[in-house]
Design an enzyme around this catalytic site. Structure first.
Site, PDB file in Angstrom:
ATOM      1  N   GLY A 172      33.133  71.632  44.990  1.00 21.29           N
ATOM      2  CA  GLY A 172      34.113  71.665  44.848  1.00 21.29           C
ATOM      3  C   GLY A 172      35.171  71.044  44.686  1.00 21.29           C
TER       4      GLY A 172
ATOM      5  N   TYR B  81      42.421  53.321  36.805  1.00 22.87           N
ATOM      6  CA  TYR B  81      43.473  54.420  37.309  1.00 22.87           C
ATOM      7  C   TYR B  81      44.609  54.205  37.543  1.00 22.87           C
ATOM      8  CZ  TYR B  81      39.765  57.528  40.183  1.00 22.87           C
ATOM      9  OH  TYR B  81      39.115  57.903  40.867  1.00 22.87           O
TER      10      TYR B  81
END
Lengths: 610, 610
Positions: free
Chosen positions: A173, A511
């Site tokens: 998840g 990032y």
């Protein structure tokens, strides 16, 4: 040479079957772990990370306050663990009788409970968390299945295919691409296939240094079991506490130590995948093999759209004898990038090497507590730079954080070489503690994001891969674009920073961190998530225009499918569609990633021909 | 950082457009290079390899004579370069008028000449060479096309698709899987798309260490051009003198120095492929990227069945400062394998490390000339082993041959480590010369095979990849099977040996060499090629049963497609078919690899729907 030494080992997972008992249902991570603000003091609630439990984070609060020019406070609601916004009533599940009867006959464990369904309805993007917290619940799955083996998955897939029930595979998840969200317009019954009860170590071969796990094994469980036998996988994505081996394959994951252990496609030797047309299972060889087009590679990055990954054979490595951190201070980001490029050119990367820009450095430095291992470090470094190294501007420096792993001799040699090359780029050692801090920050950053949401700040990170020559320009372009976009949307206070997290022969992974204040006394942006996404979208456009990719390892999912076609070319999209139609002719793996509405396959027409 | 430094460099290839001027039409390699037998003396005709030109190879002849217990002589026909068996008349080409008119309009260079067609009708398997030499000509292509760019290929593919003309892509003609043979039952016009005139260096980027070549560039040309600028690709398959970059991608090639440079899929960053449905061209990023299933990997190993590879972006490396050979003598093959496994486990492989068994060692040692660098080596080694190292049986020892590449420091360290680990396995240095000899043998072995054919010997090699634990057993099993099969087919004299040529984390590549005498005074086997293939087939069956793969890097082609389905599983074969149908709906890339008759796609029916 001998064969297997371990077979059929049951693994007791850290994550319970009722995952909501351990894991937040409305945010990242453990329920016991969160940042809080009380009586103008900020603190973290657990001792799980290097941030000491209950120590106050005054510097960090001060930093955030000054960044947004207002004193931070809880402007929206209670701290996370005190929120009880879970809907009392869940939508009645859409069920297919024959499917349920089939499950009963097969003795497959399942649940219709609303909470079980809700906690498996989402990944970890900021909009999923926002929607959960503020009650904008969308389509949630209708039931949750817990198969316990490849054989049970075969039966479930057949049953779902026969009854036209949608299967969405759920691992840890932790997706940040929207990949496991239910499509909002799906009218068929949606069953979550939760892999958590398929987490055995099927075998381990000491001579070949290979092992086979069921796909649902959680990263930290897998590492713990291997470590007990003095082995490691070495795959450490930031999500390792919760994400699963099957999820890593499905999203073609990258780990922070990929220089030593490889990305997931370098680690995996074989995957078993249950599709609607049968089980795909290439013969294992342990080496380069040449049997036509590499069909295995259709599975890496397939994001749940082609079938269920049930078993994964991986390479394992002897547990490293030495693990050592390090850091290097550069006068600026540009010098740091040039250094990383040189290290990559010489292929002497340690297990991990990352570079943070000054904005991120300041952020990380602020995150110190009044006690604990990292408490006094900032001041020491500052004093060192100001007193001993002239000409380094505290507001310009960039830091490389380094992790060495291996045997004593290799680590010593690597360390020597790494620091010696740094001199050419005016890099000086910043010590091991600063290095370690950088890695710990990785694990708490998602907690900070969630804390921000409660404090009127929306923040998220996204990533790309880019050739070396375009690396610095891309970072600059993205920051400029974000600034312009913030002006456009009247966002007053925002934060942006960049980090180079992976290095390759020809390029790097970058990032971008971006956040802004949407609520403070006397200041409010009504639709923060919408604005956030518009700005991220503009950022992604400039990333692609600057030579970056749609994603380095987060994947496409639903969030980035807008750019999928231009990334793989129209021929590529048709190729994907041909594969999808072959393996899943009724589209029961309908999580709807990759394809934009205009490229959708007409499965209804296809199905009518079956 | 700056961008490209070289652009659009024309490369003058060693191989002329009229390739038969340089290259044998009926055997391996350069026309000027062959082994010959005259007045009971054996010699090699050129100084291209370390075998001195015109020096006699008495030891080798003696070795072969004793192996087959009869004095070798030319029993069938003249030496290669004296054969003139080329058919005076070639089959009239099957042509499609509109296709020819189209070519003329597009100003595409083409030839209908029989010789041009013949020399591009085959690869280098023993049966192809045998058929060529003994006149069993089968279906040859109808015309040869020489496009000069990606744009011309786009036009040709469209023209061929519109006119239902078959395209077989021809690179270096070194295939050993039958992949480029014309299907015998193909009634449509077959055009060879010869990539040799598409061999430019399109650009080279010094900062990213990347370059883009057109796919037709020949291995040795590519290396020469890169070397001139102090770079290397480092990809050195045994065929590097003739094979092409496009061919390497299409067959997912492996080079001898893969430990340092990687196999072709590790080297290539991007491929441009012209298909019937458009140009496939993934956006380049220079690093790991995550854009759904890896469609690029459909191209690696596709063996000409999906489209035409036109341009290839590769990683390049600085030219190594040091290149050094080495060798290690082990008491037996088993010790040698265990040593290789340890080296792979510790991931300290030098650029290349190989292990030959005793049969191959004897073969190689016999191949010395009375003069030249390697002349007196055998005796020296023998004396050393017999006098200084007790207990090593000359008829049991196995040899690892080693190639180090890199900077001085790395090579020194590697060398020290490699020899130090060897001690644990009773390995002692056999010196650099023996190492170098092993690598040179690689390049002349195909010449030896062709010589054998004229001397009544049929010989060939084939390869596989296998997990470490099964490596030795597989070698033994194959040798036993070959012995049994030879008995079954009444083959009196045969030779077999094995070599481990590549090492990986979990397994290795194994080569098997097998040959037998089919003609000698008073002894004759009528159908040697047929018998050879029956025995190789039995050997492949036992390879698969012993855990080996269908191929390590030679590919599937037509020769190994019998085992394709069991290797990729039925789901895999359907996946390949779906991809094939999507990209080539009329099957114009009809070289007919991979699929057995029972799995064939009904393209006639498909085409009628188009």
């Amino acid at each position: 040479m001998s064969g297997h030494i371990l077979q059929n080992i049951e693994i007791k997972s850290v994550v319970p079957k009722k995952r909501q008992d351990l894991i937040k249902w409305h945010g990242w991570g453990y329920r016991d772990s969160e940042f809080r603000l009380r009586d103008r003091k900020m603190f973290f609630t657990s001792p799980r990370y290097l941030v000491s439990a209950n120590a106050t984070l005054d510097s960090f609060k001060k930093y955030i306050d000054s960044l947004f020019d207002v004193e931070m406070q809880h402007v929206l609601d209670l701290p996370f663990t005190e929120i009880r916004l879970k809907p009392v009533e869940y939508a009645k599940p859409t069920l297919v009788d024959d499917f349920i009867i089939g499950l009963d006959n097969l003795k497959i464990d399942y649940s219709l409970d609303g909470e079980d369904r809700l906690v498996r309805s989402h990944g970890q993007t900021i909009n999923e968390i926002y929607d959960l917290r503020y009650g904008n619940f969308k389509r949630i799955p209708d039931l949750v299945l817990w198969p316990t083996s490849n054989d049970e998955v075969i039966k479930i897939v057949k049953l779902a295919h026969d009854n036209n029930v949608v299967l969405i595979v759920f691992g840890g998840g932790t997706s940040v691409s929207g990949a496991i969200q239910c499509p909002q317009d799906e009218r068929r019954s949606i069953a979550i296939l939760d892999t958590s009860q398929m987490n055995k170590l099927l075998w381990l071969n000491k001579e070949n240094l290979t092992a086979c796990f069921e796909s649902g094994v959680v990263g930290q469980d897998l590492e713990r079991v291997l470590n007990e036998h003095n082995y490691t996988l070495g795959h450490e994505p930031d999500s390792i506490e919760f994400s699963t081996l099957g999820g890593w394959v499905a999203t073609r994951a990258s780990g922070m130590k990929k220089n030593l252990y490889g990305n997931i496609e370098d680690i995996v030797l074989n995957v078993k995948v249950v599709t609607c047309t049968g089980v795909y299972d290439q013969k294992y060889s342990g080496a380069h093999k040449n049997v036509g087009p590499s069909l295995d590679n259709m599975i890496f990055g397939s994001e749940g759209t082609l079938g269920v990954i049930t078993e994964v054979e991986v390479k394992i490595r002897p547990f490293p004898k030495v693990r050592r951190y390090g850091s290097i201070v550069f006068p600026n980001f540009s010098h740091g990038i040039q250094y990383l490029r040189e290290i990559a050119k010489r292929r002497c990367q340690p297990a991990s090497i990352r570079l943070i820009d000054n904005d991120q450095f300041q952020f990380g430095q602020a995150l110190k507590t009044d006690e604990g291992a990292l408490a006094n470090f900032t001041n020491e470094l500052k004093k060192f730079l100001l007193t001993r190294v002239k000409g380094y501007d505290w507001n310009e420096i960039a830091i490389a954080t380094i992790l060495f792993e291996g045997n004593q001799e290799d680590v010593d040699r690597q360390e020597k070489l790494i620091y010696s090359i740094a001199k050419q780029f005016y890099g000086i050692s910043g010590g091991a503690k600063n290095g370690e801090k950088g890695y710990v920050l990785t694990y708490v950053i998602a907690y900070i994001r969630d804390f921000g949401l409660g404090a009127g700040l929306v923040a998220e990170s996204f990533e790309t891969s880019v050739p070396w020559t375009k690396c610095e320009l891309l970072c600059d372009n993205v920051k400029l674009t974000i600034r312009e976009e913030c002006r456009k949307y009247k966002v007053k206070y925002f934060y942006t920073s960049t980090r180079v997290t992976q290095t390759y022969d020809a390029g790097a992974c970058v990032y971008i961190y971006f956040g802004f204040q949407f609520s403070a006394p006397g200041y409010k942006i009504d639709n923060p998530i919408e604005i956030y996404h518009k700005i991220e979208e503009a950022a992604r456009d400039i990333i692609l225009a600057s030579g970056g990719s749609i994603s380095h390892h987060h994947g496409v999912g639903k969030l980035r499918k807008k750019w999928y076609k231009q990334s793989v070319s129209p021929v590529g999209i048709n190729l994907y569609k041909a594969i999808k139609q072959e393996l899943d002719p009724k589209n029961i793996f309908a999580c709807d990633n990759f394809l934009m509405p205009e490229d959708k396959i007409d499965f209804v027409e296809l199905t009518s021909k079956l």
